[in-house]
Enzyme design. Structure first.
Site, mmCIF file in Angstrom:
data_model
loop_
_atom_site.group_PDB
_atom_site.id
_atom_site.type_symbol
_atom_site.label_atom_id
_atom_site.label_comp_id
_atom_site.label_asym_id
_atom_site.label_seq_id
_atom_site.Cartn_x
_atom_site.Cartn_y
_atom_site.Cartn_z
ATOM 1 N N CYS A 111 0.825 -1.224 0.000
ATOM 2 C CA CYS A 111 0.000 0.000 0.000
ATOM 3 C C CYS A 111 0.855 1.269 0.000
ATOM 4 O O CYS A 111 0.344 2.357 -0.259
ATOM 5 C CB CYS A 111 -0.955 -0.017 1.178
ATOM 6 S SG CYS A 111 -1.984 -1.486 1.197
ATOM 7 N N HIS A 248 -3.533 7.124 2.753
ATOM 8 C CA HIS A 248 -3.912 5.815 2.229
ATOM 9 C C HIS A 248 -5.274 5.420 2.815
ATOM 10 O O HIS A 248 -5.490 5.494 4.030
ATOM 11 C CB HIS A 248 -2.837 4.792 2.609
ATOM 12 C CG HIS A 248 -3.235 3.387 2.337
ATOM 13 N ND1 HIS A 248 -3.815 2.995 1.151
ATOM 14 C CD2 HIS A 248 -3.166 2.267 3.110
ATOM 15 C CE1 HIS A 248 -4.073 1.699 1.200
ATOM 16 N NE2 HIS A 248 -3.691 1.239 2.382
ATOM 17 N N ASN A 278 -10.100 -0.424 0.340
ATOM 18 C CA ASN A 278 -8.639 -0.305 0.295
ATOM 19 C C ASN A 278 -8.135 -0.905 -1.022
ATOM 20 O O ASN A 278 -8.191 -2.115 -1.204
ATOM 21 C CB ASN A 278 -8.047 -1.052 1.506
ATOM 22 C CG ASN A 278 -6.530 -0.985 1.553
ATOM 23 O OD1 ASN A 278 -5.886 -0.594 0.582
ATOM 24 N ND2 ASN A 278 -5.956 -1.385 2.674
HETATM 25 N N1 COA Z 1 -18.029 -9.060 9.846
HETATM 26 C C1 COA Z 1 -18.485 -9.320 11.090
HETATM 27 N N2 COA Z 1 -17.682 -9.635 12.104
HETATM 28 C C2 COA Z 1 -16.365 -9.689 11.880
HETATM 29 C C3 COA Z 1 -15.817 -9.428 10.600
HETATM 30 C C4 COA Z 1 -16.722 -9.111 9.569
HETATM 31 N N3 COA Z 1 -16.304 -8.823 8.323
HETATM 32 N N4 COA Z 1 -14.486 -9.547 10.671
HETATM 33 C C5 COA Z 1 -14.176 -9.878 11.930
HETATM 34 N N5 COA Z 1 -15.312 -9.961 12.660
HETATM 35 C C6 COA Z 1 -15.459 -10.299 14.077
HETATM 36 C C7 COA Z 1 -14.307 -11.078 14.633
HETATM 37 O O1 COA Z 1 -14.450 -12.445 14.350
HETATM 38 C C8 COA Z 1 -14.392 -10.768 16.102
HETATM 39 O O2 COA Z 1 -15.398 -11.577 16.658
HETATM 40 P P1 COA Z 1 -15.232 -12.194 18.135
HETATM 41 O O3 COA Z 1 -15.140 -11.006 19.044
HETATM 42 O O4 COA Z 1 -16.464 -12.990 18.294
HETATM 43 O O5 COA Z 1 -13.967 -12.998 18.075
HETATM 44 C C9 COA Z 1 -14.926 -9.333 16.146
HETATM 45 O O6 COA Z 1 -15.476 -9.089 14.832
HETATM 46 C C10 COA Z 1 -13.855 -8.312 16.435
HETATM 47 O O7 COA Z 1 -12.740 -8.584 15.612
HETATM 48 P P2 COA Z 1 -11.447 -7.709 15.690
HETATM 49 O O8 COA Z 1 -10.412 -8.244 14.754
HETATM 50 O O9 COA Z 1 -11.064 -7.495 17.131
HETATM 51 O O10 COA Z 1 -12.007 -6.319 15.112
HETATM 52 P P3 COA Z 1 -11.314 -4.926 15.028
HETATM 53 O O11 COA Z 1 -12.109 -3.918 15.755
HETATM 54 O O12 COA Z 1 -9.834 -5.005 15.330
HETATM 55 O O13 COA Z 1 -11.449 -4.589 13.479
HETATM 56 C C11 COA Z 1 -10.228 -4.579 11.434
HETATM 57 C C12 COA Z 1 -10.832 -5.436 12.533
HETATM 58 C C13 COA Z 1 -9.565 -5.517 10.440
HETATM 59 C C14 COA Z 1 -11.313 -3.780 10.748
HETATM 60 C C15 COA Z 1 -9.173 -3.601 12.055
HETATM 61 O O14 COA Z 1 -8.300 -4.308 12.907
HETATM 62 C C16 COA Z 1 -8.368 -2.892 11.009
HETATM 63 O O15 COA Z 1 -8.886 -2.137 10.218
HETATM 64 N N6 COA Z 1 -7.033 -3.082 11.004
HETATM 65 C C17 COA Z 1 -6.189 -2.473 10.018
HETATM 66 C C18 COA Z 1 -6.220 -3.302 8.757
HETATM 67 C C19 COA Z 1 -5.665 -2.590 7.571
HETATM 68 O O16 COA Z 1 -5.782 -1.402 7.438
HETATM 69 N N7 COA Z 1 -5.065 -3.356 6.673
HETATM 70 C C20 COA Z 1 -4.520 -2.867 5.463
HETATM 71 C C21 COA Z 1 -3.214 -2.251 5.674
HETATM 72 S S1 COA Z 1 -2.601 -1.506 4.239
#
Ligand code: COA
Length: 321
Positions: A111, A248, A278
């Site tokens: 990215c 980004h 993204n």
């Molecule tokens: N729909 C519904 N529930 C979902 C889900 C989806 N698409 N994806 C994950 N979950 C669930 C998980 O299973 C978890 O459930 P649990 O509590 O029963 O185990 C719950 O949601 C929370 O998951 P978690 O990973 O703690 O969520 P989060 O608040 O950290 O959000 C992201 C996850 C990925 C959105 C966040 O961490 C993020 O944006 N990170 C940066 C990623 C990024 O930018 N990547 C690209 C870099 S260039």
């Protein structure tokens, strides 16, 4: 000499998949995706390829720049989803455009790819080796993500953005910062082809994108403000003097956190993540080209472009429009 952006363009696939559609094929919801990320829909390639999206965006950028394809000396495509392992996407786009005089290669910095490409182009322009450069960020991430992993697949989309740069004496790209922490490569990665030579014969399938979302989130909210502060210092500017911060488009909450850390109003941080999700290396040039098309960029504006991604990589630059 500095690199000045004289034309931009963007291209998205024809098909858009909204969050409601995803909720019919996996256990997710519009509410979860929109609240956690700001994403409402993403474009997914059906017939389009990384090469065709890159070519479409590049044609528009070239037209806007007033340059002919033969006038391009250097063509760089930032991508992690080249249609062919070799040749590079850049070689194929060079042929599609008829940019017959251009040296062409890809850059893989995930990215942060467009910023790495911009830094490279600026160095070539500063050294006097090349004058006119075509930069493209293009991805079909939808072929790399694991569609059974709801925590990653909902985040990404396909698309391309392009910018034509030329040498200028004043303004343009006035400061750049890029960085990498390779020791943390496993936080966000995609396994490649395994060895299957006659003395090894390791059998394994090609991998899909794997991510520790929370680690990436923490890395982004810490690193992006730091590298923006770094580049502002290099350019001898304050955050208040910046017209737009183009970040980004990975997560709305990351962008809001950066705005807060820099003590700048959110209105200075334009977003299209709700529409495009993204698009990795394509995210910054698509946003830049859309803002340009909407007439939001004016001569003398000061822009910060900043991003982060797999590697882990990051970067920021100051552009005087
Ligand atoms: N729909 C519904 N529930 C979902 C889900 C989806 N698409 N994806 C994950 N979950 C669930 C998980 O299973 C978890 O459930 P649990 O509590 O029963 O185990 C719950 O949601 C929370 O998951 P978690 O990973 O703690 O969520 P989060 O608040 O950290 O959000 C992201 C996850 C990925 C959105 C966040 O961490 C993020 O944006 N990170 C940066 C990623 C990024 O930018 N990547 C690209 C870099 S260039």
């Amino acid at each position: 000499m500095n690199a000045k952006i004289i034309g931009t363009g963007w291209q998205l696939p024809a098909y858009a998949a909204d969050n409601d559609y995803l909720s019919t094929i996996m256990d997710t919801s519009d509410e979860w995706i929109a609240e956690r990320t700001g994403i409402r829909k993403r474009y997914l390639a059906k017939k389009e390829t990384t090469t065709s999206l890159a070519t479409g965006a590049a044609q528009k950028a070239l037209e806007a720049s007033g340059l002919q394809p033969e006038q391009i000396d250097l063509l760089i495509v930032a991508t992690i989803t080249s249609d062919t392992e070799t040749p590079s996407t850049a070689c194929r786009v060079q042929a599609e455009l008829g940019a017959v005089n251009a040296v062409a290669f890809d850059i893989n910095a995930a990215c942060s790819g467009f910023l790495y490409a911009l830094h490279t182009a600026d160095a070539f322009i500063k050294s006097g080796i090349y004058k006119n450069v075509l930069l493209i960020g293009a991805e079909t991430l939808s072929k790399l993500v694991d569609w059974t992993d709801r925590s990653t697949c909902v985040l990404f989309g396909d698309g391309a953005g392009a910018a034509v740069l030329t040498a200028t004496e004043k303004g343009g790209v006035t400061a750049q910062v890029t960085g990498c922490d390779g020791s943390r490569w496993e936080v966000l990665s995609c396994r490649g082809r395994s060895n299957h030579n006659p003395v090894c014969r390791e059998e394994s399938e090609l991998g899909y994108l794997q991510m520790n979302g929370q680690e990436v989130f923490k890395f982004a909210v810490k690193t992006v403000p730091l590298c923006i502060e770094d580049v502002l210092k290099k350019a001898d500017l304050s955050a208040e003097e910046v017209t737009w911060f183009l970040l980004h488009q990975a997560n709305k909450r990351i962008i809001q956190s950066v705005a807060k850390r820099l003590r700048q109003p959110e209105e200075k941080f334009p977003m299209n993540i709700d529409q495009c999700a993204n698009t990795s290396a394509a995210s910054l040039p698509i946003l830049l080209a859309q803002m340009n098309e909407q007439g939001k960029l004016h001569s003398g504006d000061r822009l910060i472009l900043s991003g982060f991604g797999a590697g882990l990589t990051w970067g920021a630059c100051v552009v005087e429009w």
